[in-house]
Write a protein that holds these residues in place. Sequence first.
Motif, PDB file in Angstrom:
ATOM      1  N   UNK A  40      38.411  20.531   2.521  1.00 12.05           N
ATOM      2  CA  UNK A  40      38.199  21.029   1.156  1.00 12.05           C
ATOM      3  C   UNK A  40      38.102  19.898   0.147  1.00 12.05           C
ATOM      4  N   UNK A  41      38.598  18.729   0.509  1.00 10.85           N
ATOM      5  CA  UNK A  41      38.578  17.611  -0.422  1.00 10.85           C
ATOM      6  C   UNK A  41      37.447  16.625  -0.139  1.00 10.85           C
ATOM      7  N   UNK A  42      36.365  17.080   0.519  1.00  9.57           N
ATOM      8  CA  UNK A  42      35.219  16.215   0.750  1.00  9.57           C
ATOM      9  C   UNK A  42      34.701  15.709  -0.587  1.00  9.57           C
ATOM     10  N   UNK A  43      34.316  14.445  -0.600  1.00  6.76           N
ATOM     11  CA  UNK A  43      33.856  13.839  -1.846  1.00  6.76           C
ATOM     12  C   UNK A  43      32.641  14.580  -2.385  1.00  6.76           C
ATOM     13  N   UNK A  44      32.636  14.794  -3.682  1.00  4.70           N
ATOM     14  CA  UNK A  44      31.511  15.458  -4.343  1.00  4.70           C
ATOM     15  C   UNK A  44      31.055  14.639  -5.532  1.00  4.70           C
ATOM     16  N   UNK A  45      29.776  14.812  -5.894  1.00  2.00           N
ATOM     17  CA  UNK A  45      29.273  14.240  -7.137  1.00  2.00           C
ATOM     18  C   UNK A  45      28.573  15.349  -7.901  1.00  2.00           C
ATOM     19  N   UNK A  46      28.608  15.226  -9.222  1.00  5.18           N
ATOM     20  CA  UNK A  46      27.961  16.229 -10.066  1.00  5.18           C
ATOM     21  C   UNK A  46      26.545  15.779 -10.386  1.00  5.18           C
ATOM     22  N   UNK A  47      25.578  16.601 -10.035  1.00  5.75           N
ATOM     23  CA  UNK A  47      24.172  16.299 -10.261  1.00  5.75           C
ATOM     24  C   UNK A  47      23.663  17.115 -11.443  1.00  5.75           C
ATOM     25  N   UNK A  48      23.149  16.428 -12.457  1.00 10.01           N
ATOM     26  CA  UNK A  48      22.515  17.105 -13.581  1.00 10.01           C
ATOM     27  C   UNK A  48      21.021  17.163 -13.308  1.00 10.01           C
ATOM     28  N   UNK A  49      20.459  18.359 -13.347  1.00 10.87           N
ATOM     29  CA  UNK A  49      19.042  18.530 -13.035  1.00 10.87           C
ATOM     30  C   UNK A  49      18.415  19.516 -14.014  1.00 10.87           C
ATOM     31  N   UNK A  50      17.150  19.790 -13.824  1.00 11.00           N
ATOM     32  CA  UNK A  50      16.393  20.596 -14.778  1.00 11.00           C
ATOM     33  C   UNK A  50      16.980  21.993 -14.980  1.00 11.00           C
ATOM     34  N   UNK A  53      23.795  21.962 -13.874  1.00  9.56           N
ATOM     35  CA  UNK A  53      24.662  20.955 -13.248  1.00  9.56           C
ATOM     36  C   UNK A  53      25.237  21.555 -11.978  1.00  9.56           C
ATOM     37  N   UNK A  54      25.246  20.764 -10.897  1.00 12.78           N
ATOM     38  CA  UNK A  54      25.714  21.266  -9.609  1.00 12.78           C
ATOM     39  C   UNK A  54      26.594  20.226  -8.939  1.00 12.78           C
ATOM     40  N   UNK A  55      27.753  20.676  -8.443  1.00 15.23           N
ATOM     41  CA  UNK A  55      28.622  19.802  -7.656  1.00 15.23           C
ATOM     42  C   UNK A  55      28.107  19.784  -6.224  1.00 15.23           C
ATOM     43  N   UNK A  56      27.787  18.586  -5.752  1.00  9.14           N
ATOM     44  CA  UNK A  56      27.130  18.425  -4.457  1.00  9.14           C
ATOM     45  C   UNK A  56      28.002  17.556  -3.547  1.00  9.14           C
ATOM     46  N   UNK A  57      28.198  17.960  -2.288  1.00  9.88           N
ATOM     47  CA  UNK A  57      28.973  17.108  -1.366  1.00  9.88           C
ATOM     48  C   UNK A  57      28.204  15.835  -1.027  1.00  9.88           C
ATOM     49  N   UNK A  58      28.926  14.736  -0.902  1.00 13.50           N
ATOM     50  CA  UNK A  58      28.314  13.478  -0.477  1.00 13.50           C
ATOM     51  C   UNK A  58      28.091  13.539   1.034  1.00 13.50           C
ATOM     52  N   UNK A 134      18.787  30.878  -8.951  1.00 14.23           N
ATOM     53  CA  UNK A 134      20.094  31.541  -9.083  1.00 14.23           C
ATOM     54  C   UNK A 134      20.549  32.143  -7.754  1.00 14.23           C
ATOM     55  N   UNK A 135      19.626  32.794  -7.074  1.00 12.10           N
ATOM     56  CA  UNK A 135      19.973  33.422  -5.803  1.00 12.10           C
ATOM     57  C   UNK A 135      20.305  32.375  -4.747  1.00 12.10           C
ATOM     58  N   UNK A 136      19.548  31.288  -4.726  1.00 13.40           N
ATOM     59  CA  UNK A 136      19.830  30.211  -3.774  1.00 13.40           C
ATOM     60  C   UNK A 136      21.163  29.539  -4.080  1.00 13.40           C
ATOM     61  N   UNK A 137      21.431  29.348  -5.360  1.00 16.39           N
ATOM     62  CA  UNK A 137      22.671  28.685  -5.776  1.00 16.39           C
ATOM     63  C   UNK A 137      23.903  29.517  -5.434  1.00 16.39           C
ATOM     64  N   UNK A 138      23.718  30.834  -5.287  1.00 18.38           N
ATOM     65  CA  UNK A 138      24.819  31.689  -4.845  1.00 18.38           C
ATOM     66  C   UNK A 138      25.128  31.465  -3.365  1.00 18.38           C
ATOM     67  N   UNK A 139      24.139  31.007  -2.614  1.00 15.46           N
ATOM     68  CA  UNK A 139      24.323  30.776  -1.182  1.00 15.46           C
ATOM     69  C   UNK A 139      24.907  29.397  -0.883  1.00 15.46           C
ATOM     70  N   UNK A 140      24.478  28.400  -1.668  1.00 16.88           N
ATOM     71  CA  UNK A 140      24.918  27.017  -1.433  1.00 16.88           C
ATOM     72  C   UNK A 140      24.595  26.195  -2.670  1.00 16.88           C
ATOM     73  N   UNK A 141      25.247  25.035  -2.858  1.00 18.84           N
ATOM     74  CA  UNK A 141      24.887  24.163  -3.979  1.00 18.84           C
ATOM     75  C   UNK A 141      23.390  23.867  -3.944  1.00 18.84           C
ATOM     76  N   UNK A 142      22.711  24.135  -5.060  1.00 18.84           N
ATOM     77  CA  UNK A 142      21.255  23.993  -5.114  1.00 18.84           C
ATOM     78  C   UNK A 142      20.870  23.109  -6.288  1.00 18.84           C
ATOM     79  N   UNK A 143      19.990  22.139  -6.044  1.00 15.89           N
ATOM     80  CA  UNK A 143      19.533  21.249  -7.113  1.00 15.89           C
ATOM     81  C   UNK A 143      18.012  21.239  -7.174  1.00 15.89           C
ATOM     82  N   UNK A 144      17.490  21.062  -8.381  1.00 18.33           N
ATOM     83  CA  UNK A 144      16.048  20.994  -8.638  1.00 18.33           C
ATOM     84  C   UNK A 144      15.654  19.525  -8.716  1.00 18.33           C
TER      85      UNK A 144
END
Length: 320
Positions: A40-50, A53-58, A134-144
């Motif tokens: 649960x504590x896997x490193x994450x970074x916050x990605x700002x995209x179009x 903002x999404x928290x994404x695992x490294x 929105x629908x994809x982001x409900x399934x998993x972290x999604x970035x544009x």
Amino acid sequence: MTKKLAMLISVFILAIVTAACGSKDNTSDDAAAASEDTETNQEEITITHELGETDVPVNPEKVVVFDFGTLDTLEKLGVEVAAVPQENLPSYLAKYEDSAYENVGTLFEPDFEKLSEMEPDLIIISGRTSEAYDELNDLAPTIHMGVDTTRYMDSFKENVTTLGEIFSKETEVENELAHIEADIEALHEKASASGKNSLVILTNDGSINAYGPGSRFGLIHDVFGFTPVDEKIESSTHGQNIAYEYLVEKDPDYLFVVDRNKVTGGEYSAEKTLENELVKNTKAYSEDNIVYLNPDYWYLSGGGLISVSEMVNEVSASIE
């Protein structure tokens, strides 16, 4: 030994055994808890995209890609992906048609059932898939990660740098960008020194659309250094529809052509569309400066480490 003493000894032994078992159980529980904390504590970074903002695992393990430019960057960096939309893949990315990769629908219609079964760690999309965000982001972290064509190179560099951070490939990205920038600088010098102007068009089933600075294919002017033959072309995703007479009127030195039908199917090739007496009266035709660009790079993907490098090489090779 009295019966009372024997009973006391039995109780004492039972207490020791119970304590030992309890200690083992606690150790097992502690180990399980530590393992769970690590996950649960896997490193994450916050990605700002179009699109937000999404928290994404490294270094995510199960990655789904709905953008061919991103796919080409990950291919260049040696990053494995789990799934792609296998319809209309660029020919240079044909390896992803293999059954080793899950087919997750199309760029416009993701297969949500398959994605739900996969439980991906990261989904990457661009403009063609943005309505499903929105629908994809409900399934998993999604970035544009689509390229902003009004600031093509800056947007491209930001995207590949972000991918480098996500997948711990910062050094590799830095090296690849340095090579591309050096090639662009050399191309810009050649284009500027030539003193030639140019027009970029896309052909599609016999129709012709023109693209100017700041447009989808505007980097030929904005970045590569070719003077546009017309500064007033309407800037839009689909370009400005033009007639053959427009080509004769503007009479560009170079005509750069993207053939949509070559990758989507259709009756009219770009060559067939442009083989007429009006086009033959242009300088571009008479000087053999009609350049047919590879639509795999220019139309299907673009914005990737492979495609941008090849785009530079194609245009550079066209200049005498």
